[in-house]
Design an enzyme around this catalytic site. Structure first.
Site, PDB file in Angstrom:
ATOM      1  N   ASP A 211      -2.301   3.317  -7.864  1.00  0.00           N
ATOM      2  CA  ASP A 211      -3.042   2.246  -7.198  1.00  0.00           C
ATOM      3  C   ASP A 211      -1.946   1.319  -6.702  1.00  0.00           C
ATOM      4  O   ASP A 211      -1.315   0.617  -7.500  1.00  0.00           O
ATOM      5  CB  ASP A 211      -3.957   1.526  -8.205  1.00  0.00           C
ATOM      6  CG  ASP A 211      -4.694   0.377  -7.550  1.00  0.00           C
ATOM      7  OD1 ASP A 211      -4.110  -0.284  -6.664  1.00  0.00           O
ATOM      8  OD2 ASP A 211      -5.851   0.122  -7.912  1.00  0.00           O
ATOM      9  N   HIS A 212      -1.682   1.356  -5.402  1.00  0.00           N
ATOM     10  CA  HIS A 212      -0.453   0.684  -4.939  1.00  0.00           C
ATOM     11  C   HIS A 212      -0.485  -0.820  -5.195  1.00  0.00           C
ATOM     12  O   HIS A 212       0.552  -1.461  -5.225  1.00  0.00           O
ATOM     13  CB  HIS A 212      -0.145   1.027  -3.480  1.00  0.00           C
ATOM     14  CG  HIS A 212      -0.990   0.313  -2.473  1.00  0.00           C
ATOM     15  ND1 HIS A 212      -2.277   0.685  -2.196  1.00  0.00           N
ATOM     16  CD2 HIS A 212      -0.731  -0.760  -1.685  1.00  0.00           C
ATOM     17  CE1 HIS A 212      -2.764  -0.123  -1.261  1.00  0.00           C
ATOM     18  NE2 HIS A 212      -1.849  -1.015  -0.936  1.00  0.00           N
ATOM     19  N   HIS A 274      -8.481  -1.315  -6.422  1.00  0.00           N
ATOM     20  CA  HIS A 274      -7.532  -2.434  -6.373  1.00  0.00           C
ATOM     21  C   HIS A 274      -8.103  -3.697  -7.011  1.00  0.00           C
ATOM     22  O   HIS A 274      -7.469  -4.341  -7.841  1.00  0.00           O
ATOM     23  CB  HIS A 274      -7.150  -2.769  -4.932  1.00  0.00           C
ATOM     24  CG  HIS A 274      -6.638  -1.596  -4.144  1.00  0.00           C
ATOM     25  ND1 HIS A 274      -5.792  -0.660  -4.667  1.00  0.00           N
ATOM     26  CD2 HIS A 274      -6.856  -1.208  -2.852  1.00  0.00           C
ATOM     27  CE1 HIS A 274      -5.491   0.247  -3.739  1.00  0.00           C
ATOM     28  NE2 HIS A 274      -6.136  -0.065  -2.633  1.00  0.00           N
TER      29      HIS A 274
HETATM   30  C1  BG6 Z   1      -5.923   1.003   0.874  1.00  0.00           C
HETATM   31  C2  BG6 Z   1      -7.243   1.101   1.579  1.00  0.00           C
HETATM   32  O1  BG6 Z   1      -6.032   1.483  -0.439  1.00  0.00           O
HETATM   33  O2  BG6 Z   1      -5.505  -0.353   0.845  1.00  0.00           O
HETATM   34  C3  BG6 Z   1      -7.161   0.526   2.974  1.00  0.00           C
HETATM   35  O3  BG6 Z   1      -7.650   2.451   1.639  1.00  0.00           O
HETATM   36  C4  BG6 Z   1      -6.597  -0.869   2.954  1.00  0.00           C
HETATM   37  O4  BG6 Z   1      -8.417   0.545   3.620  1.00  0.00           O
HETATM   38  C5  BG6 Z   1      -5.323  -0.926   2.131  1.00  0.00           C
HETATM   39  O5  BG6 Z   1      -6.339  -1.257   4.285  1.00  0.00           O
HETATM   40  C6  BG6 Z   1      -4.863  -2.357   1.919  1.00  0.00           C
HETATM   41  O6  BG6 Z   1      -3.618  -2.360   1.321  1.00  0.00           O
HETATM   42  P1  BG6 Z   1      -2.626  -3.575   1.505  1.00  0.00           P
HETATM   43  O7  BG6 Z   1      -1.443  -3.233   0.670  1.00  0.00           O
HETATM   44  O8  BG6 Z   1      -2.322  -3.661   2.971  1.00  0.00           O
HETATM   45  O9  BG6 Z   1      -3.368  -4.789   1.039  1.00  0.00           O
END
Ligand code: BG6
Length: 519
Positions: A211-212, A274
């Site tokens: 989960d980045h 997230h």
């Molecule tokens: C991803 C989603 O996990 O996270 C995307 O699938 C979203 O839809 C993205 O745009 C948002 O990530 P960040 O790091 O730009 O907030």
């Protein structure tokens, strides 16, 4: 240049080596030798995020010198063709000053290879096994194998099955770790099915569900804020906290991802993973140590204290929206239903909000408001903890104008922590006004936070699961959102599109909670 010299040059070429603000930063985190196999290496995620993250590790010296990268995907390449492809992507996606060049790139490139593959053809997995053995022998990768699933999720089970058939589920000489990209399933049932496929082959301590958001510095700092300080924890509970708002808003629309997104929606795409992960970090009890499982035990525990809304309560506990045409940054943009690969009568939400309660001693009665949406006025991810009003009317009539204290953990685009409190306006009158104490990562530490993927891939190589979601928490997160998903799915929303691109979101969200922070 010999390998060690390449790594040293890379490390010392980083700016700010003599900067005292950088003391204690883990720039010497060199990971184990390994081969990393990227399934789906011809896809978007690989070229935009994964490859640049690995190359940035090379530049910062945190990648082991004995490293190899294997691309495994359907698109036809030979090794040289794929090296060339990687170089082009790095030229496009690495910032200036970090583009591929010179001895460093040459060394990195010779460690890249590619297998043109069908994910359900055993022969290609046998070829992979041979390539891995060759890398172990010629490039010193020590039998350590990292498998990164970055294909569309329907292919995951095929890959896992074939890894097992080819005997790649373990290597006697080294470690085997598998990284699974989100989404982990599309609902509770499919997530359980996927889990049963994976756990039949790999034990939990070899599975890294990514989960980045957990790799973002300010998200990791939630633990430090809470447990490396003494001043916050005593007030971090129902006696002092009025509510907690967690927001992940984007100004972007669905871009080219309509085909995926129209079957997903904001609740699945952002809230289930997230946003619920953020909630768990903010609300969990103090873990007994900073070990991965001590932290993950507490995350699971707090999620299990959330009762999913009953089906009948879904409308009073949640709000959904879909963007129509509007204006972002002065530019007219299309509505969701006009985006490529989206059904013209789509019922998919591009905005989701929910109110959840944690039924435990610490949080009983404190609402947690979650929201995420696309085509909102700006990109902002944050956690805002609003404290209770002062307990008596110290300022008479003016007491009503006193704003509550708010602590904001700013995740992006700003990274930092800000505290709103009241201060006396200079002068003879007893006027008070809100002011802010602000901590900002950039000025506080004199470095830019490393991208999330760089940190997370490094953690996989080090065998540290702290920032990866354990199955029990993934399953619990699905359980929490399931009633909302089901009710939304089974009810067509005739008001869609119900917010204009660039607006604050649908009115139903204001009805759920009138005090959302302005975007
Ligand atoms: C991803 C989603 O996990 O996270 C995307 O699938 C979203 O839809 C993205 O745009 C948002 O990530 P960040 O790091 O730009 O907030």
């Amino acid at each position: 240049m010999p390998d060690d010299a390449v790594a040293t040059a890379a490390r010392s070429s980083g700016d700010g080596a003599a900067n005292p603000l950088r003391e204690g930063l883990a720039s010497d985190r060199i990971t184990n030798p390994c081969s990393a196999v990227f399934f789906g290496a011809s896809g978007d995620l690989f070229k935009r995020m994964l490859l640049p993250a690995v190359y940035a590790m090379r530049l910062s010296g945190t990648l082991p010198t004995d490293f190899a990268l294997i691309g495994f995907a359907r698109t036809q390449y030979d090794d040289d063709g794929f090296r060339d492809y990687c170089r082009k992507q790095l030229e496009q996606f690495m910032p200036d000053g970090q583009k591929p060049q010179g001895a460093l790139w040459d060394d990195f490139a010779r460690r890249i290879s590619y297998i043109t593959a069908d994910f359900n053809d055993t022969r290609h997995f046998t070829a992979l096994k041979e390539r891995l053995a060759q890398n172990d022998e010629q490039l010193g990768t020590a039998g350590n194998h990292l498998f990164y699933l970055s294909t569309p999720p329907p292919v995951f089970p095929e890959i896992i099955k074939h890894l097992k058939l080819a005997g790649l589920d373990k290597d006697a000489a080294g470690w085997t770790r598998i990284v699974v990209e989100k989404p982990f399933g599309t609902d509770l049932e499919s997530a359980r099915k996927l889990q049963s496929v994976i756990e039949a082959v790999f034990p939990e301590n070899e599975i890294y569900r990514i989960d980045h958001y957990l790799g973002k510095e300010p998200v990791q700092d939630i633990i430090a804020l809470r447990f490396a300080n003494t001043i916050f924890e005593p007030i971090w509970n129902r006696n002092y906290v009025q509510n907690v708002q967690i927001t992940s808003a984007e100004s972007l629309g669905v871009e080219q991802r309509g085909a995926y997104y129209d079957n997903a929606g904001a609740l699945r795409d952002m809230i289930q993973n997230h946003v619920i992960n953020l909630l768990a970090l903010v609300a969990m009890e103090a873990p007994i140590s900073s070990d991965a499982d001590d932290i993950r035990n507490e995350k699971y525990k707090v999620l299990s204290a959330i009762t999913p809304p009953p089906h009948a309560g879904v409308w009073s506990m949640s709000a959904r929206g879909q963007y129509g045409p509007g204006t972002i940054d002065g530019h007219a943009v299309n509505g969701y239903r006009e985006e490529p690969d989206v059904a013209p009568d789509s019922n998919t939400e591009t905005f989701a909000a929910a109110k959840l309660y944690i039924e435990n001693w610490r949080w009983a009665g404190v609402p947690f408001y979650l929201r995420s949406g696309k085509r909102l006025p700006r990109k902002v991810s944050e956690v805002a903890v609003t404290f209770k009003p002062i307990p008596h009317r110290f300022y008479g009539e003016s007491t009503d104008r006193i704003e509550p204290n708010v602590l904001v953990i700013k995740i992006e685009p700003d990274e930092g922590i800000s505290m709103r409190f009241e201060a006396k306006v200079p002068g003879p009158k007893e006027h008070v006004r809100s002011v802010y104490m602000d901590f900002n990562y950039g000025t506080g530490f004199g470095v830019q936070s490393p991208p999330a993927y760089e940190r997370l891939i490094g953690d996989v190589m080090l065998g540290d699961q702290t920032l990866f979601t354990r199955w029990d928490a993934v399953e619990r997160a699905w359980e929490i959102v399931t009633p909302i998903l089901e009710v939304w799915q089974n009810t067509k929303d005739f008001s869609f599109p119900n917010y204009a691109a660039g607006s604050q979101g649908p009115e139903s969200a204001q009805a759920l909670f009138p005090d959302w922070r302005h975007l």
